[in-house]
Design an enzyme around this catalytic site. Structure first.
Site, PDB file in Angstrom:
ATOM      1  N   ASP A 165      -7.969  -5.456   0.075  1.00 52.63           N
ATOM      2  CA  ASP A 165      -8.461  -6.320  -0.993  1.00 52.63           C
ATOM      3  C   ASP A 165      -8.075  -7.784  -0.804  1.00 52.63           C
ATOM      4  OD1 ASP A 165      -9.725  -4.329  -2.481  1.00 52.63           O
ATOM      5  OD2 ASP A 165      -7.814  -3.657  -3.296  1.00 52.63           O
ATOM      6  N   HIS A 207       0.854  -1.187   0.000  1.00 54.94           N
ATOM      7  CA  HIS A 207       0.000   0.000   0.000  1.00 54.94           C
ATOM      8  C   HIS A 207       0.885   1.230   0.000  1.00 54.94           C
ATOM      9  CE1 HIS A 207      -3.225   2.752   1.030  1.00 54.94           C
ATOM     10  NE2 HIS A 207      -4.039   1.797   0.632  1.00 54.94           N
TER      11      HIS A 207
HETATM   12  N1  CMC Z   1       4.124  -7.783  -4.731  1.00 52.55           N
HETATM   13  C1  CMC Z   1       5.472  -7.747  -4.865  1.00 52.55           C
HETATM   14  N2  CMC Z   1       6.233  -6.657  -4.700  1.00 52.55           N
HETATM   15  C2  CMC Z   1       5.586  -5.522  -4.375  1.00 52.55           C
HETATM   16  C3  CMC Z   1       4.189  -5.463  -4.208  1.00 52.55           C
HETATM   17  C4  CMC Z   1       3.448  -6.648  -4.401  1.00 52.55           C
HETATM   18  N3  CMC Z   1       2.123  -6.639  -4.256  1.00 52.55           N
HETATM   19  N4  CMC Z   1       3.818  -4.200  -3.901  1.00 52.55           N
HETATM   20  C5  CMC Z   1       4.956  -3.476  -3.870  1.00 52.55           C
HETATM   21  N5  CMC Z   1       6.019  -4.269  -4.159  1.00 52.55           N
HETATM   22  C6  CMC Z   1       7.438  -3.857  -4.174  1.00 52.55           C
HETATM   23  C7  CMC Z   1       7.724  -3.013  -5.397  1.00 52.55           C
HETATM   24  O1  CMC Z   1       8.134  -3.787  -6.489  1.00 52.55           O
HETATM   25  C8  CMC Z   1       8.832  -2.113  -4.863  1.00 52.55           C
HETATM   26  O2  CMC Z   1      10.017  -2.884  -4.848  1.00 52.55           O
HETATM   27  P1  CMC Z   1      11.454  -2.165  -5.082  1.00 52.55           P
HETATM   28  O3  CMC Z   1      11.615  -1.194  -3.960  1.00 52.55           O
HETATM   29  O4  CMC Z   1      12.431  -3.288  -5.068  1.00 52.55           O
HETATM   30  O5  CMC Z   1      11.354  -1.511  -6.423  1.00 52.55           O
HETATM   31  C9  CMC Z   1       8.435  -1.868  -3.403  1.00 52.55           C
HETATM   32  O6  CMC Z   1       7.649  -3.005  -3.038  1.00 52.55           O
HETATM   33  C10 CMC Z   1       7.622  -0.584  -3.187  1.00 52.55           C
HETATM   34  O7  CMC Z   1       6.434  -0.669  -3.979  1.00 52.55           O
HETATM   35  P2  CMC Z   1       5.893   0.473  -4.943  1.00 52.55           P
HETATM   36  O8  CMC Z   1       5.333  -0.178  -6.178  1.00 52.55           O
HETATM   37  O9  CMC Z   1       6.926   1.538  -5.123  1.00 52.55           O
HETATM   38  O10 CMC Z   1       4.726   1.036  -4.053  1.00 52.55           O
HETATM   39  P3  CMC Z   1       3.573   2.006  -4.519  1.00 52.55           P
HETATM   40  O11 CMC Z   1       3.225   2.791  -3.330  1.00 52.55           O
HETATM   41  O12 CMC Z   1       3.936   2.739  -5.750  1.00 52.55           O
HETATM   42  O13 CMC Z   1       2.377   1.008  -4.919  1.00 52.55           O
HETATM   43  C11 CMC Z   1       0.581  -0.509  -4.666  1.00 52.55           C
HETATM   44  C12 CMC Z   1       1.392   0.613  -4.020  1.00 52.55           C
HETATM   45  C13 CMC Z   1      -0.626  -0.809  -3.802  1.00 52.55           C
HETATM   46  C14 CMC Z   1       0.080  -0.043  -6.057  1.00 52.55           C
HETATM   47  C15 CMC Z   1       1.486  -1.770  -4.820  1.00 52.55           C
HETATM   48  O14 CMC Z   1       1.877  -2.213  -3.552  1.00 52.55           O
HETATM   49  C16 CMC Z   1       0.775  -2.883  -5.586  1.00 52.55           C
HETATM   50  O15 CMC Z   1       0.812  -2.890  -6.814  1.00 52.55           O
HETATM   51  N6  CMC Z   1       0.119  -3.856  -4.865  1.00 52.55           N
HETATM   52  C17 CMC Z   1      -0.678  -4.873  -5.526  1.00 52.55           C
HETATM   53  C18 CMC Z   1      -2.022  -4.303  -5.991  1.00 52.55           C
HETATM   54  C19 CMC Z   1      -2.968  -4.093  -4.838  1.00 52.55           C
HETATM   55  O16 CMC Z   1      -3.138  -4.937  -3.968  1.00 52.55           O
HETATM   56  N7  CMC Z   1      -3.634  -2.926  -4.858  1.00 52.55           N
HETATM   57  C20 CMC Z   1      -4.673  -2.595  -3.856  1.00 52.55           C
HETATM   58  C21 CMC Z   1      -4.247  -1.480  -2.946  1.00 52.55           C
HETATM   59  S1  CMC Z   1      -5.294  -1.324  -1.495  1.00 52.55           S
HETATM   60  C22 CMC Z   1      -6.874  -0.875  -2.104  1.00 52.55           C
HETATM   61  C23 CMC Z   1      -6.895   0.502  -2.596  1.00 52.55           C
HETATM   62  O17 CMC Z   1      -7.114   1.420  -1.807  1.00 52.55           O
HETATM   63  O18 CMC Z   1      -6.714   0.697  -3.801  1.00 52.55           O
END
Ligand code: CMC
Length: 422
Positions: free
Chosen positions: A356, A299
């Site tokens: 989720d 998140h």
């Molecule tokens: N599985 C594997 N690695 C992950 C995941 C995941 N679900 N989420 C984040 N990471 C890694 C990401 O690759 C990054 O790694 P590194 O630092 O090595 O590059 C690190 O963790 C930080 O993640 P980020 O992508 O920079 O984080 P963000 O804040 O941009 O994205 C997120 C947040 C929710 C989009 C992301 O965690 C994600 O894609 N999760 C899966 C989709 C999901 O469950 N979304 C629902 C969110 S909650 C409901 C809502 O309010 O929308």
């Protein structure tokens, strides 16, 4: 608190500091460009506050979520979704008379115009219900063009979106639409429109009603997330309520946002069909050369347990037990969570289950089809979107939202006639 100081090209700029009611600190850079000629850049808005808001407070480090000051745990335990709608939109818990009047209004405005029913005929039966929901919500502005009647339009939207969502499900399964009944509460009425068929009486299960009430409350607001920011962005041009919320529905649809609940179940099903080897998928999620992500994990704001996920994990056990449903994907989900919580990749990045992760398992136990999951999220999020839209609408000093950019394209170049181009 003292002003912040920013030095650019040897010149010092003083920037005022804004402190929130929970002591969160922000540096107000709104005059910085006028003074220095430079903008601030923040890809994905990870460190940018877009507004001041009195609606929802989140402390992602501590795993705290409050609506209008009330902890999510207390609301989940005690409130009805209708009370939470009122709380978010009007800023206070309704007293008995206010709640009765609000509830009555929601009941009276549950029908959609009969002409709108014809829209459903035009969609293919394979249409994703989120496509139908956003189109129909935007269409409400054609039927209720009086933008000055904000409170009535809010009631209409809250009540009719529920009818539209239920009709879109009926359309997808080829069943006749079931009209709302005025003696049913908000959640019961939705279940009735979703599951009743003309051939037999439909008995509304108190377990389903309670589970739906809980799920809607937990999704009701989450401050400036992608869809809410979209609602505010569209609304900042003074677009009407229906148009602004319809845009929010589209933003929610994406798999990184509300669409993740559908993706989680599909992922769990996929792991199950592949023999249940969840460890293999954990390795894939960590492998940067693979595009696989552990859906329902991570998140932008929570760097601790998402408090909604904690509540839903407990609820999943209780609802499945009460309904007598044995879902093998629940065990896979718990195993994935256990492994992730002890794996350095997830621990170091502070990746925890989000809202989720368990919600889809409950929806499935309730017999709600997978492609309706994000619609359920949207129904829950409606009062939050509305509250955020209204907060901006009522703020007479609000300006149109218009971010800047750093241009990285070609410098000025000469026009070349088509016959002389390489
Ligand atoms: N599985 C594997 N690695 C992950 C995941 C995941 N679900 N989420 C984040 N990471 C890694 C990401 O690759 C990054 O790694 P590194 O630092 O090595 O590059 C690190 O963790 C930080 O993640 P980020 O992508 O920079 O984080 P963000 O804040 O941009 O994205 C997120 C947040 C929710 C989009 C992301 O965690 C994600 O894609 N999760 C899966 C989709 C999901 O469950 N979304 C629902 C969110 S909650 C409901 C809502 O309010 O929308």
């Amino acid at each position: 608190m003292e002003n912040a100081k920013l030095i650019l090209n040897g010149k010092e700029y003083e920037l005022p500091v804004v402190v929130g009611s929970e002591d969160e600190v922000g540096v107000d850079i709104s005059t910085f460009r006028a003074k220095s000629g430079a903008i601030t850049l923040d890809d994905g808005y990870g460190n940018t506050g877009s507004c001041k808001s009195a609606i929802t407070f989140i402390d992602g480090e501590k795993g705290i979520l409050r609506y209008r000051g009330y902890p999510i745990e207390e609301l989940a335990e005690n409130a009805s979704f209708v009370e939470v709608c009122y709380l978010l939109i009007y800023g206070k818990l309704p007293n008995q008379a206010e709640l009765a009047a609000f509830d009555h209004q929601l009941t009276r405005h549950s029908l959609i115009h009969e002409d709108m029913k014809k829209f459903f005929e035009g969609f293919p039966s394979s249409a994703h219900p989120m496509a139908i929901l956003s189109a129909m919500i935007a269409s409400l502005s054609a039927y209720y063009p009086d933008e000055n009647n904000v409170d009535l339009n809010i009631i209409r939207l809250l009540s009719k979106a529920r009818t539209i969502a239920a009709f879109s499900y009926k359309k997808s399964v080829g069943q006749p639409f079931v009209y709302p009944l005025n003696d049913l509460g908000y959640c019961e009425n939705f279940l009735h429109m979703l599951f009743a068929v003309p051939a037999e009486p439909y008995k509304i299960s108190p377990t389903l009603t309670k589970a739906l009430n809980l799920l809607l409350i937990l999704h009701a607001d989450h401050e400036q997330n992608c869809s809410t920011s979209t609602v505010r962005m569209v609304g900042s041009s003074q677009a009407n309520l229906f148009a602004s919320i319809s845009a929010g529905v589209c933003a929610l649809w994406g798999p990184l946002h509300g669409g993740a609940n559908q993706e989680v179940i599909e992922m769990l099903e996929h792991i199950r069909a592949d023999g249940g080897d969840y460890k293999k998928y954990m390795e894939m999620a960590k492998d940067k050369s693979s595009s696989f992500k552990l859906m329902g994990f991570g998140h932008r704001v929570y760097k601790n347990f998402d408090p909604r996920a904690k509540i839903l994990k407990k609820a999943a056990d209780a609802v499945l037990a009460e309904l007598g449903v044995a879902d093998p994907t629940l065990a896979i989900a718990k195993n994935l969570e256990d492994v992730a919580l002890n794996d350095p990749y997830f621990v170091d990045r502070k990746l925890y289950p989000n809202v989720d992760f368990y919600s889809g398992i409950i929806y499935r136990a309730m017999n709600i089809p997978t492609d309706m999951f994000t619609v359920m999220f949207a129904l829950g999020r409606l009062p939050g979107w509305i509250a955020q839209w209204k907060e901006m609408h009522d703020d007479k000093s609000a300006r149109i939202n218009r971010p800047r950019q750093i241009y990285i394209g070609a410098p000025k170049r000469e026009w070349v006639p088509v016959n002389k181009r390489a």
